[in-house]
Design an enzyme around this catalytic site. Structure first.
Site, mmCIF file in Angstrom:
data_model
loop_
_atom_site.group_PDB
_atom_site.id
_atom_site.type_symbol
_atom_site.label_atom_id
_atom_site.label_comp_id
_atom_site.label_asym_id
_atom_site.label_seq_id
_atom_site.Cartn_x
_atom_site.Cartn_y
_atom_site.Cartn_z
ATOM 1 N N TYR A 97 0.771 -1.190 -0.102
ATOM 2 C CA TYR A 97 -0.088 0.197 0.007
ATOM 3 C C TYR A 97 0.803 1.185 -0.309
ATOM 4 O O TYR A 97 0.720 2.261 -0.669
ATOM 5 C CB TYR A 97 -0.934 -0.051 1.256
ATOM 6 C CG TYR A 97 -2.082 -0.914 1.057
ATOM 7 C CD1 TYR A 97 -2.983 -0.973 0.110
ATOM 8 C CD2 TYR A 97 -2.329 -1.930 2.062
ATOM 9 C CE1 TYR A 97 -4.109 -1.788 -0.190
ATOM 10 C CE2 TYR A 97 -3.409 -2.999 1.646
ATOM 11 C CZ TYR A 97 -4.373 -2.885 0.739
ATOM 12 O OH TYR A 97 -5.364 -3.681 0.562
ATOM 13 N N GLU A 195 1.512 -29.698 14.579
ATOM 14 C CA GLU A 195 0.824 -28.817 13.253
ATOM 15 C C GLU A 195 -0.412 -28.125 13.775
ATOM 16 O O GLU A 195 -0.682 -26.714 13.459
ATOM 17 C CB GLU A 195 0.515 -29.903 12.264
ATOM 18 C CG GLU A 195 -0.392 -29.284 11.166
ATOM 19 C CD GLU A 195 -0.706 -30.271 10.022
ATOM 20 O OE1 GLU A 195 -1.487 -29.773 9.098
ATOM 21 O OE2 GLU A 195 -0.559 -31.532 10.111
#
Length: 362
Positions: A97, A195
């Site tokens: 941006y 995980e």
């Protein structure tokens, strides 16, 4: 400015100065990079990690497209150098941006993938990591829980933190740049990389970190760079075994592979991020059979991924060949939390102690 920040800034300035010197010599400015394609990734047997091969590509101002790339690189270098001078940081998303406000319209990035790739390019050619540029991912949130005391550098000064006694059930959140952490003391016997959030919470609730002196690292799926970096530092500096606990499917095996051997996307940083000594604890295909776990059928994409892994240098050991061929034969996959079918305490009372004992970790 710290000496580390000064070094990063100088590497960037030197890169921009090289463009100027090329102009001064009457040459067309260019930037040479490793070709970042799968075909130019090599498995380095000596270090046990993925690295780039010898093929290179050139970003040259002799075309409009190449000139735009170098213009964007120059503007990005200027932004990063000023950021370091001011002691500021920004996210990869903010960089995208921010480029909209640069005074040359052609320097703005067309999308975030382009700005992300620019940061990776600058990492490679400057030999400085994006963390040392003070660039942060949008979010990570990966955590540690276990008997480790560390010192973290913050804007409010140094802070000593015990990763059990001084944190809540959520654990200690890994900072964007783990190289700012100093390890003070520990009673850790091994590192368990997990995980899923559900399994991480089960282990903590059941006191696995306390009972077995385990440092539980929540990977949050495919692990962020900061997660892989702190895992490597803990292994290398504290001489701790690392085991990786994931779902039983081909995509989760690749999560293990990224911890142990690095990933194609970050091949230029494999020796900085990867822990080749890391071992896989499960879920194994043979566990699916032995414990009669609840399963899902393999999708076509799973089968293709498993067949690809049979040709992947990270998975060409006898162990992985046997496990993958078994999974293809049974046609099933299972999640970590499928172990709950044997009871909520089964994973901490039976499964992990048995597997870790077999592996010589316990």
């Amino acid at each position: 400015m710290s000496s580390q920040d000064e070094r990063a800034r100088q590497q960037l300035i030197d890169l921009a100065a090289e463009f100027y010197d090329q102009f001064d010599r009457g040459e067309v400015p260019k930037m040479t990079l490793p070709t970042r394609t799968k075909s130019n990734i090599e498995y380095d047997e000596e270090s046990g990690v993925w690295v780039y091969g010898d093929r290179t590509s050139t970003r040259s101002a002799n075309s409009v497209r190449g000139a735009r790339k170098l213009l964007k690189a120059t503007y990005t270098i200027d932004f990063l150098a000023r950021q370091l001078t001011e002691g500021r940081s920004s996210t990869l998303r903010e960089l995208y941006y921010l480029s909209e406000s640069w005074d040359a319209d052609e320097a703005a990035f067309s999308d975030q993938d382009e700005s992300n790739q620019m940061i990776e390019d600058l990492e490679i050619v400057s030999e400085v990591t994006r963390e040392d540029f003070h660039m942060r991912p949008e979010e990570s949130g990966a955590t540690l829980m276990g008997p480790l005391e560390l010192r973290e550098q913050t804007r409010r000064g140094e802070r000593d933190i015990h990763c059990q006694e001084d944190v809540g059930e959520g654990g200690y959140q890994i900072p964007n740049n783990p190289d700012t952490i100093e390890f003070l003391d520990h009673d850790v016997d091994f590192i368990l990389c997990v995980e899923t959030g559900g399994m991480r919470d089960r282990l903590v609730e059941n006191g696995f970190d306390t009972d077995y002196n385990a440092l539980i690292v929540h990977l949050k799926g495919q692990p962020a760079r900061a997660t892989r970096r702190i895992t490597k530092r803990l292994h290398d500096e504290l001489d701790l075994p690392v085991v990786v606990f994931t779902d039983g499917d081909p995509w989760s095996y690749r999560i293990y592979g990224s911890v142990a051997y690095g990933s194609i996307k970050s091949a230029h940083l494999s020796e900085y991020l990867a822990t080749p000594e890391a071992e896989f604890v499960g879920i194994q295909p043979e566990d699916i059979v032995e414990y009669d776990l609840p399963t899902d059928p393999l999708a076509d994409s799973d089968v293709n991924a498993l067949e690809s892994e049979l040709e992947d240098p990270r998975f060409t050991t006898d162990y992985w060949t046997e496990q993958i061929e078994l999974q293809l034969d049974i046609g099933k996959k299972a999640e970590q939390q499928a172990l709950a079918s044997r009871g909520l305490d089964f994973v901490t009372d039976e499964y992990l102690p048995t597997r870790l004992s077999e592996m010589g970790v316990l």
